[in-house]
Design a protein around this motif. Structure first.
Motif, PDB file in Angstrom:
ATOM      1  N   ARG A 195      19.884  -1.250  71.958  1.00 22.59           N
ATOM      2  CA  ARG A 195      19.718  -1.112  73.405  1.00 22.59           C
ATOM      3  C   ARG A 195      20.859  -1.811  74.143  1.00 22.59           C
ATOM      4  O   ARG A 195      21.420  -1.248  75.094  1.00 22.59           O
ATOM      5  CB  ARG A 195      18.377  -1.680  73.860  1.00 22.59           C
ATOM      6  CG  ARG A 195      18.185  -1.579  75.377  1.00 22.59           C
ATOM      7  CD  ARG A 195      16.779  -1.901  75.801  1.00 22.59           C
ATOM      8  NE  ARG A 195      16.378  -3.282  75.522  1.00 22.59           N
ATOM      9  CZ  ARG A 195      15.213  -3.803  75.923  1.00 22.59           C
ATOM     10  NH1 ARG A 195      14.337  -3.044  76.591  1.00 22.59           N
ATOM     11  NH2 ARG A 195      14.906  -5.049  75.628  1.00 22.59           N
ATOM     12  N   ASN A 196      21.204  -3.007  73.702  1.00 22.98           N
ATOM     13  CA  ASN A 196      22.299  -3.732  74.343  1.00 22.98           C
ATOM     14  C   ASN A 196      23.616  -2.970  74.225  1.00 22.98           C
ATOM     15  O   ASN A 196      24.470  -3.042  75.111  1.00 22.98           O
ATOM     16  CB  ASN A 196      22.442  -5.122  73.724  1.00 22.98           C
ATOM     17  CG  ASN A 196      23.513  -5.948  74.392  1.00 22.98           C
ATOM     18  OD1 ASN A 196      23.357  -6.361  75.540  1.00 22.98           O
ATOM     19  ND2 ASN A 196      24.599  -6.197  73.689  1.00 22.98           N
ATOM     20  N   THR A 209      17.226   5.743  64.677  1.00 28.15           N
ATOM     21  CA  THR A 209      17.840   6.565  65.714  1.00 28.15           C
ATOM     22  C   THR A 209      17.987   8.022  65.307  1.00 28.15           C
ATOM     23  O   THR A 209      18.058   8.903  66.170  1.00 28.15           O
ATOM     24  CB  THR A 209      19.230   6.024  66.095  1.00 28.15           C
ATOM     25  OG1 THR A 209      20.060   5.978  64.931  1.00 28.15           O
ATOM     26  CG2 THR A 209      19.132   4.632  66.693  1.00 28.15           C
ATOM     27  N   LYS A 265      19.413   6.487  74.406  1.00 27.88           N
ATOM     28  CA  LYS A 265      19.479   7.287  75.629  1.00 27.88           C
ATOM     29  C   LYS A 265      18.134   7.951  75.877  1.00 27.88           C
ATOM     30  O   LYS A 265      17.747   8.880  75.160  1.00 27.88           O
ATOM     31  CB  LYS A 265      20.579   8.347  75.512  1.00 27.88           C
ATOM     32  CG  LYS A 265      21.968   7.783  75.226  1.00 27.88           C
ATOM     33  CD  LYS A 265      22.505   6.983  76.403  1.00 27.88           C
ATOM     34  CE  LYS A 265      23.932   6.525  76.156  1.00 27.88           C
ATOM     35  NZ  LYS A 265      24.467   5.724  77.273  1.00 27.88           N
ATOM     36  N   ASP A 283      30.071  -6.811  80.244  1.00 29.47           N
ATOM     37  CA  ASP A 283      29.460  -7.783  81.140  1.00 29.47           C
ATOM     38  C   ASP A 283      30.276  -9.079  81.133  1.00 29.47           C
ATOM     39  O   ASP A 283      30.971  -9.388  80.166  1.00 29.47           O
ATOM     40  CB  ASP A 283      28.023  -8.081  80.708  1.00 29.47           C
ATOM     41  CG  ASP A 283      27.124  -6.866  80.832  1.00 29.47           C
ATOM     42  OD1 ASP A 283      27.443  -5.986  81.662  1.00 29.47           O
ATOM     43  OD2 ASP A 283      26.126  -6.790  80.096  1.00 29.47           O
ATOM     44  N   GLN A 334      31.210   5.673  70.520  1.00 29.15           N
ATOM     45  CA  GLN A 334      30.206   4.626  70.680  1.00 29.15           C
ATOM     46  C   GLN A 334      30.101   3.882  69.367  1.00 29.15           C
ATOM     47  O   GLN A 334      29.686   4.448  68.353  1.00 29.15           O
ATOM     48  CB  GLN A 334      28.845   5.215  71.069  1.00 29.15           C
ATOM     49  CG  GLN A 334      28.764   5.732  72.490  1.00 29.15           C
ATOM     50  CD  GLN A 334      27.352   6.179  72.834  1.00 29.15           C
ATOM     51  OE1 GLN A 334      26.961   7.326  72.572  1.00 29.15           O
ATOM     52  NE2 GLN A 334      26.569   5.290  73.408  1.00 29.15           N
ATOM     53  N   ARG A 369      23.847   0.170  74.324  1.00 28.71           N
ATOM     54  CA  ARG A 369      23.662   1.416  75.080  1.00 28.71           C
ATOM     55  C   ARG A 369      23.694   2.650  74.169  1.00 28.71           C
ATOM     56  O   ARG A 369      24.166   3.719  74.565  1.00 28.71           O
ATOM     57  CB  ARG A 369      24.712   1.537  76.189  1.00 28.71           C
ATOM     58  CG  ARG A 369      24.648   0.392  77.200  1.00 28.71           C
ATOM     59  CD  ARG A 369      25.729   0.488  78.259  1.00 28.71           C
ATOM     60  NE  ARG A 369      25.599  -0.555  79.263  1.00 28.71           N
ATOM     61  CZ  ARG A 369      26.123  -1.767  79.167  1.00 28.71           C
ATOM     62  NH1 ARG A 369      26.808  -2.085  78.080  1.00 28.71           N
ATOM     63  NH2 ARG A 369      25.958  -2.666  80.117  1.00 28.71           N
ATOM     64  N   ARG A 389      31.297  -7.318  72.596  1.00 26.79           N
ATOM     65  CA  ARG A 389      29.915  -7.229  73.095  1.00 26.79           C
ATOM     66  C   ARG A 389      28.900  -7.540  72.015  1.00 26.79           C
ATOM     67  O   ARG A 389      27.990  -8.360  72.210  1.00 26.79           O
ATOM     68  CB  ARG A 389      29.686  -5.814  73.631  1.00 26.79           C
ATOM     69  CG  ARG A 389      28.273  -5.509  74.120  1.00 26.79           C
ATOM     70  CD  ARG A 389      28.029  -4.005  74.088  1.00 26.79           C
ATOM     71  NE  ARG A 389      28.060  -3.484  72.730  1.00 26.79           N
ATOM     72  CZ  ARG A 389      28.472  -2.242  72.413  1.00 26.79           C
ATOM     73  NH1 ARG A 389      28.893  -1.420  73.349  1.00 26.79           N
ATOM     74  NH2 ARG A 389      28.459  -1.852  71.142  1.00 26.79           N
ATOM     75  N   ASP A 390      29.033  -6.908  70.844  1.00 27.05           N
ATOM     76  CA  ASP A 390      28.027  -7.073  69.800  1.00 27.05           C
ATOM     77  C   ASP A 390      28.080  -8.444  69.157  1.00 27.05           C
ATOM     78  O   ASP A 390      27.046  -9.045  68.854  1.00 27.05           O
ATOM     79  CB  ASP A 390      28.193  -5.976  68.738  1.00 27.05           C
ATOM     80  CG  ASP A 390      27.851  -4.601  69.273  1.00 27.05           C
ATOM     81  OD1 ASP A 390      27.125  -4.515  70.275  1.00 27.05           O
ATOM     82  OD2 ASP A 390      28.311  -3.596  68.686  1.00 27.05           O
ATOM     83  N   ASN A 427      29.783  14.746  77.720  1.00 28.59           N
ATOM     84  CA  ASN A 427      28.964  13.574  77.365  1.00 28.59           C
ATOM     85  C   ASN A 427      28.503  13.625  75.906  1.00 28.59           C
ATOM     86  O   ASN A 427      27.350  13.326  75.587  1.00 28.59           O
ATOM     87  CB  ASN A 427      27.762  13.447  78.301  1.00 28.59           C
ATOM     88  CG  ASN A 427      28.177  13.324  79.754  1.00 28.59           C
ATOM     89  OD1 ASN A 427      29.116  12.603  80.073  1.00 28.59           O
ATOM     90  ND2 ASN A 427      27.487  14.032  80.637  1.00 28.59           N
ATOM     91  N   ARG A 462      28.187  12.553  72.025  1.00 24.70           N
ATOM     92  CA  ARG A 462      28.053  11.254  71.372  1.00 24.70           C
ATOM     93  C   ARG A 462      28.541  11.330  69.929  1.00 24.70           C
ATOM     94  O   ARG A 462      28.051  12.144  69.137  1.00 24.70           O
ATOM     95  CB  ARG A 462      26.592  10.784  71.407  1.00 24.70           C
ATOM     96  CG  ARG A 462      26.067  10.514  72.803  1.00 24.70           C
ATOM     97  CD  ARG A 462      24.660   9.954  72.761  1.00 24.70           C
ATOM     98  NE  ARG A 462      23.715  10.916  72.208  1.00 24.70           N
ATOM     99  CZ  ARG A 462      22.502  10.604  71.764  1.00 24.70           C
ATOM    100  NH1 ARG A 462      22.100   9.341  71.769  1.00 24.70           N
ATOM    101  NH2 ARG A 462      21.690  11.537  71.304  1.00 24.70           N
TER     102      ARG A 462
END
Length: 481
Positions: free
Chosen positions: A154-155, A265, A160, A33, A248, A157, A123-124, A225, A227
């Motif tokens: 959550r930020n 999680t 899921k 972002d 990730q 991502r 980001r973090d 996809n 993870r």
């Protein structure tokens, strides 16, 4: 996985001789972002209140991904002139790398996976710093801390919502034998064939092996996809640089939130052989699972390794039963030398988790129902006063005893191998622990087993000598290597 202490018992493996460095200005990959001017300024600020030192440390760890070393200082000694700057541009941001490790580039172009992990670092760091500064996280009670863990994940991502439960967290040592490492790959392979995703502490050893095995299985099953989640924190990322398979990455602000992120999680946890740090993690998780509020919550937990690693888990099992009662074993399975059985057991356990979440209408992606007591969320600094306040007695509630046993391990590790702890012992003598003598002697036996199995290597190859004593003159015997 082995958190802050697990790496302390390995011999220091020097990084390879410094290779060529590369300076480049890159565009962020993987989605980032836009940043405000204030956020960019803080990332560039090298003062005590700025974030530049933290950004530089975490970014360098990512850029040296794949190196095997448990000494973060050697990394900075090798690249003392490395720098990273986040630059504001008309159409977004650019990342400027100066004297970055050449291994992160191919023909002058940064490897995409490494680019994505650097973006995750930025980001973090930005998100957590902003939330802390704004007081958005309520860290004064258990519920607030859990919500902070949720918001960070959550930020990033990581959560899921459209995926059935299939995330297996793998813990274990980062410095393990070759046979143990190959075994972790075999287990990961069997999990991958059964459509399981993998989450670890993101480093080498038992954190890399399951991911590596799963990648082959996922490819055979033509599964997309996939993870491969790595959860770390700033204090250890330099000692456990993300392995190249992690796709990730999330950097939690401290060890306690990192551990809670794992258990919130995970749909199941597999523990491979490690050292004292792995034993601490086991006590952390069992302390949570033994809490009365969690009695009916399914949570598959498997201890496993090659057959020759059986003594490690036999000794841990013996200690857990003595300290917490024989029925503690109902919360875990020990399955040695059989990757297929391990994978099948985990899949069955996760099926139970899925059914329970459906019945209770709990989320698949975050275990809200699990009660994590406040004392498990608070950092522990092993001082003489703090160690003296621990009450290691079997007449206490078992989850409270497990929490204090974990703190005992932290203190023993600090007193034997951490500079601050060693100095404290030299200045003030051994830590005093108000403990049941039988448990203390069992603890000595456990540590002796670690020494004999070469899982607890002290500086200079010295014999392990307990750094604690029981008040009243009772002291556990020294353990000779």
């Amino acid at each position: 996985m082995g958190y802050e202490h697990a790496e302390s018992f390995t011999t220091h493996t020097p990084l390879p001789k410094r290779a060529d460095t590369v300076s480049a200005r890159i565009s962020p990959a993987g989605g980032l972002d836009v940043l405000s001017r204030n956020e960019v300024a803080r990332l560039r600020d090298a003062s005590g209140s700025g974030l530049h030192a933290l950004l530089r440390r975490c970014a360098l760890a990512v850029l040296t991904s794949g190196n095997i070393s448990d000494d973060p200082r050697s990394m900075f000694e090798q690249y003392p002139d490395f720098d990273i700057q986040v630059l504001q541009q008309d159409r977004g941001i650019k990342i400027e790398l100066t004297n970055a490790p050449g291994q992160a580039f191919v023909d002058g172009q940064i490897i995409r996976g490494i680019n994505e992990l650097i973006v995750a670092v930025i980001r973090d760091i930005v998100y957590v710093s902003a939330q802390m500064e704004q007081g958005a996280f309520d860290l004064e009670d258990s519920v607030g801390i859990t919500h902070a863990v949720f918001e960070i994940l959550r930020n990033a991502r990581i959560l899921k919502p459209q995926i059935d439960p299939n995330l297996v967290v793998c813990w274990g040592g980062h410095s393990i034998s070759r046979d143990e490492y190959e075994y972790t790959k075999q287990v990961g392979y069997q999990l991958g064939l059964r459509a399981m995703d993998i989450c670890t502490g993101c480093g080498p050893g038992a954190m890399k092996g399951p991911m590596k095995g799963a990648t082959i299985a996922h490819a055979k099953q033509r599964r997309r996809n996939n993870r491969y989640i790595g959860i770390t924190e700033p204090g250890i990322i330099a000692a456990e640089s993300p392995n190249p398979i992690v796709n990730q990455l999330v950097i939690m602000p401290d060890i306690e939130k990192r551990l809670e992120a794992f258990v919130r999680t995970a749909h199941g946890i597999i523990v491979f052989p490690g050292g004292v740090g792995t034993a601490e993690e086991i006590l952390y998780l069992l302390g949570i699972l033994l809490h009365p509020d969690n009695a009916g919550i399914p949570f598959p937990l498997v201890f496993t390794g090659p057959a020759e690693a059986s003594p490690y888990f036999e000794q841990i099992d013996r200690f857990l039963r003595l300290a917490l009662g024989d029925d503690v074993a109902s919360r875990y399975e020990i399955l040695m030398g059989d990757p297929i059985t391990v994978a099948r057991s985990m899949v069955k356990g996760i099926d139970r988790v899925r059914n329970y979440r459906l019945e209770t209408k709990d989320a698949f992606f975050f275990n809200w129902a699990l009660s994590v007591p406040f004392e498990f969320q608070q950092p522990f600094r092993p001082t003489h006063e703090a160690m003296r306040s621990l009450a290691i007695h079997r007449d206490r509630p078992r989850h409270e005893l497990a929490a204090d046993l974990r703190r005992v391990f932290s203190g023993i590790v600090a007193g034997n191998v951490k500079d601050e702890g060693i100095r404290a012992i030299e200045e003030r003598g051994p830590f005093e622990i108000d403990g049941d003598p039988v448990i203390m002697q069992a603890l000595d036996a456990l540590l002796q087993a670690f020494v004999q199995q070469q899982r607890m290597k002290l500086p200079g190859g010295n014999a392990y000598v307990p750094c604690y004593r029981i008040p009243g003159g009772r002291r556990s015997p020294a353990v000779k290597a």
